[in-house]
Design an enzyme around this catalytic site. Structure first.
Site, mmCIF file in Angstrom:
data_model
loop_
_atom_site.group_PDB
_atom_site.id
_atom_site.type_symbol
_atom_site.label_atom_id
_atom_site.label_comp_id
_atom_site.label_asym_id
_atom_site.label_seq_id
_atom_site.Cartn_x
_atom_site.Cartn_y
_atom_site.Cartn_z
ATOM 1 N N LYS A 180 -25.254 -55.315 -0.781
ATOM 2 C CA LYS A 180 -24.821 -56.595 0.239
ATOM 3 C C LYS A 180 -24.837 -56.139 1.625
ATOM 4 O O LYS A 180 -24.641 -55.214 2.135
ATOM 5 C CB LYS A 180 -23.212 -56.697 -0.200
ATOM 6 C CG LYS A 180 -22.582 -57.866 0.419
ATOM 7 C CD LYS A 180 -21.098 -57.996 0.010
ATOM 8 C CE LYS A 180 -20.308 -59.259 0.790
ATOM 9 N NZ LYS A 180 -18.965 -59.118 0.316
ATOM 10 N N SER A 207 -17.670 -63.697 -1.744
ATOM 11 C CA SER A 207 -18.545 -63.553 -0.840
ATOM 12 C C SER A 207 -19.876 -63.010 -1.102
ATOM 13 O O SER A 207 -20.967 -62.952 -0.491
ATOM 14 C CB SER A 207 -18.217 -62.993 0.543
ATOM 15 O OG SER A 207 -17.591 -61.721 0.212
ATOM 16 N N SER A 209 -14.402 -61.077 -3.731
ATOM 17 C CA SER A 209 -15.752 -61.336 -3.493
ATOM 18 C C SER A 209 -16.465 -60.302 -4.453
ATOM 19 O O SER A 209 -17.671 -60.612 -4.250
ATOM 20 C CB SER A 209 -15.910 -60.903 -1.933
ATOM 21 O OG SER A 209 -15.534 -62.147 -1.162
HETATM 22 N N1 GLN Z 1 -12.779 -65.661 -0.865
HETATM 23 C C1 GLN Z 1 -11.966 -64.564 -0.091
HETATM 24 C C2 GLN Z 1 -11.878 -64.880 1.562
HETATM 25 O O1 GLN Z 1 -12.766 -65.719 1.824
HETATM 26 C C3 GLN Z 1 -12.052 -63.101 -0.620
HETATM 27 C C4 GLN Z 1 -13.496 -62.560 0.156
HETATM 28 C C5 GLN Z 1 -13.653 -61.264 -0.002
HETATM 29 O O2 GLN Z 1 -13.401 -60.599 -0.990
HETATM 30 N N2 GLN Z 1 -14.412 -60.527 0.990
HETATM 31 O O3 GLN Z 1 -11.254 -64.143 2.170
#
Ligand code: GLN
Length: 476
Positions: A76, A151, A175
């Site tokens: 990532k 994400s 994420s």
């Molecule tokens: N969707 C969550 C956020 O936007 C989690 C993101 C993540 O785990 N990096 O904060």
């Protein structure tokens, strides 16, 4: 080429000489080309990966290869890989090149894994659909009109579509697990502090966790075993000994577990009917298999998401203050003084969602609201952790949905950030409490979209989680 699900089978054939690392890399590169429209990779290190594969093939022949020789991994775009670009899906880091390896990356390389490329993600890992990337959305391979989750959307899709064997992502609020669920693969978020965060772009530092994607549970155990454990570059990493996770599957095949499910999660009006039915049928199957499964109440459930979004945005606003156009990354051309350099570079460099999070974070940290929001959320976080840990006095695991719905349509929630935040309803508990969680693929809904079921466990119970996940995956 022969189809492989598990890295251990690849490794067997590599050792026997019926397969080479070069062939394996080539196989993934072909898939990357074939599935380019999914936009999962931002950069593909094709030549380099092939060269490294050839070197590792030689090592295998001489018996000097590392434990992960031939494992093809995608990263990532939040993980530092020396001399390679790193942008966290953002324009603000245009042109930035990593000057060192993240500890997790270094440990993979030391064991002869092969890094194939840098994967698309939501900007600074903020998002649940991968639509916040400065490089365009990633498409779900099950249905290209739908999101892959976020994400770490690129990382999930890359595994789903055979573009790499394993991906490393990051999980601050879901994420890894949420995109794993949307893409029908396995995603593990270990205990907070299990893996060094050195070289991971910071979002919410008290939540951030590197996580692992694969279609194979044993792959995830093998990778965790290599990347977990103390690190001199991250003082928050736990000194808890790293068990030999990959042996989790050799023993205790008939162990019976005590599992809880939170009544409110299954009764939630936001929960898609087919996901509820999937969990109920899994619960029935577990009971039939001799495990104990009981309903519990968790009255704090509704406070978890707000607590997460207050604390994560507060930490993000502080972490992202370093991107100011002065030292690296994007600098506005249209500047007159230092103030305008900061303002314009940040306004041009950051996307809408990141700006929203910075504003929210600054708001909850501002002197007039600090106690009302930030201090309060810290207290609630403590309560959530305590209450969650109490459950583990009586139960080994909690079973719950990974997500309220299966993959939604591209664009469906982009104008409604609150709705988008609800996608994390069930994933944030593990982050707020700091405990491990895994999302396991469990069939599809009527539209053929993957359903994910989540298991969470007490601190440092990844070994048990692996054992139980195997039981779980083998059940119908
Ligand atoms: N969707 C969550 C956020 O936007 C989690 C993101 C993540 O785990 N990096 O904060």
């Amino acid at each position: 080429m022969k189809e492989y699900l598990h890295f251990c089978d690849i490794q067997k054939d590599l050792k026997e000489g019926t397969l080479t690392c070069v062939e394996r890399v080539q196989y993934h590169l072909n898939n990357i080309t074939r599935k380019q429209h999914l936009n999962a990779f931002l950069t593909v290190y094709a030549e380099e990966a092939l060269e490294r594969a050839a070197q590792i093939d030689k090592k295998i022949k001489t018996g000097t290869a590392g434990k992960l020789a031939g494992l093809v991994v995608g990263l990532k775009d939040v993980l530092a890989y020396k001399d390679h670009p790193l942008q966290a899906g953002s324009k603000i880091l245009n042109g930035f090149i990593s000057q060192f390896n993240a500890t997790a990356v270094q440990r993979l390389l030391d064991e002869d894994a092969i890094i194939i490329g840098r994967q698309n993600c939501d900007e600074f890992a903020m998002g649940s659909s991968n639509e916040n990337s400065a490089f365009g959305p990633v498409l779900n391979d099950a249905d290209t009109t739908r999101v892959p989750g976020g994400s770490s959307g690129g990382s999930a899709v890359a595994v789903m579509a055979g573009m790499c064997q394993v991906s490393l992502g990051s999980d601050t609020g879901g994420s890894v697990r949420q995109p794993a669920a949307f893409c029908g693969v396995i995603g593990l978020k270990p205990t907070y502090s299990r893996i060094s965060r050195y070289g991971l772009v910071a979002y919410g530092s008290s939540f951030d966790c590197i996580g692992v994607f694969s279609k194979s549970l044993t792959d995830i155990a093998e990778v965790l075993e290599v990347i977990a454990g103390p690190d001199q570059f991250d003082s928050t990493v736990s000194n808890e000994p790293v068990p030999s996770y990959s042996t989790a599957f050799d023993e205790n095949k008939n162990k019976k577990y005590k599992v809880a499910y939170i009544r409110e999660t299954l009764n939630s009006p936001a929960l898609q009917k087919e996901i509820r039915e999937t969990i109920i049928s899994k619960i029935d199957a577990l009971k039939a298999d001799g495990h104990t499964v009981e309903a519990i109440d968790f009255p704090l459930l509704e406070y978890i998401l707000p607590t997460y979004y207050i604390l994560a945005t507060a930490e993000a606003s502080s972490n992202l203050s370093r991107f100011d156009g002065v030292r690296y990354g994007h600098r506005s051309k249209d500047i007159s003084d230092l103030q305008s350099l900061y303002k314009k570079s940040r306004a041009e460099g950051f996307g809408k969602e990141v700006q929203r999070r910075i504003l929210l974070g600054n708001f909850v940290l501002s002197s007039s609201y600090y106690d009302a929001y930030y201090t309060k959320a810290q207290k609630v976080r403590r309560l959530i952790r305590e209450k969650t840990k109490e459950v583990f006095k009586d139960y080994n695991f909690i079973i719950m949905p990974t997500t309220p719905t299966t993959a939604f349509k591209l664009g469906e929630l982009t104008d409604n950030p609150l709705e988008m935040y609800l996608a994390d309803l069930f994933s944030v508990q593990a982050n707020v409490a700091g405990i491990p969680g895994i999302s396991l693929p469990c069939g599809n809904d009527a539209n053929g979209l993957p359903i994910g079921v989540q298991l969470i466990a007490d601190d440092f119970r990844e070994f048990d989680l692996f054992q139980f996940s195997r039981v779980f995956l083998q059940m119908n």
